[in-house]
Design a protein around this motif. Structure first.
Motif: not given
Length: 201
Positions: A39-41, A46-47, A73-79
């Protein structure tokens, strides 16, 4: 401290424990979303970023030697791997907090029901258990956090660093744990001395 105040404190800490449990469930849900949905939301990872550009930030008569920043930071897809590492980043500290709160609530519950309130063998045992929870939990939080943050930074940031120092709360938790062990030993020896005195009388 009267039993009435012990009861009120127990109720307050029980409320905090319940709220903390809901917070832990919320973090777990966010971790699952990061791992399997993407998700983008919402909650991100936290880094810490070091060597932040500081040009033009200082006053004319001041010099900034170094700067750092906290980023989310949020990954762009499932990770899945990011989700697992994120779990290792926050779960040990949260579990330690929940166990510590639960132990304190139990100690207050037993203390408010006894004749000697906090000054009892049961309370000493709870304090000793609380001390070890804080020590082991804080060390695990620091160790796993350092490893997880290093791996997450290498995966999610364009530049990472070989070592990320654990937060100050880790040392504070260890110190608090040692203090709890010391207090439990004081209570235990005080009880032994009291029993010897009562037996003599």
């Amino acid at each position: 401290m009267s039993t009435k105040w012990l009861t009120r404190l127990q109720i307050l800490l029980t409320f905090f424990l319940i709220v903390s449990c809901f917070g832990a469930l919320s973090m777990l849900f966010s971790t699952v979303v990061i791992a399997f949905v993407g998700t983008t939301n919402g909650t991100g990872v936290p880094l810490r970023v070091f060597d932040v550009p500081i040009t033009g930030m200082a006053a004319p008569d001041a010099v900034i030697k170094s700067a750092s920043a906290d980023v989310t930071v949020l990954p762009s897809g499932p990770a899945p791997l990011v989700g697992l590492l994120f779990l290792l980043l926050w779960a040990p500290g949260v579990v330690t907090t929940l166990l510590a709160l639960f132990t304190v609530v139990r100690a207050l519950s037993r203390a408010s029901a006894g004749d000697r309130a906090l000054f009892s063998a049961v309370t000493a045992a709870h304090l000793r258990r609380l001390g070890w929870i804080l020590i082991i939990g804080s060390l695990a939080t620091g160790l796993l956090g350092v490893v997880a943050e290093r791996m997450l930074a290498s995966m999610l940031l364009s530049r990472s660093y070989p070592f990320y120092a654990p937060p100050g709360e880790v040392l504070a938790g260890v110190v608090a744990g040692v203090a709890m062990l010391a207090v439990s030993e004081i209570v235990r020896r005080g009880l032994a001395l009291l029993e010897e005195t009562e037996a003599t009388i």
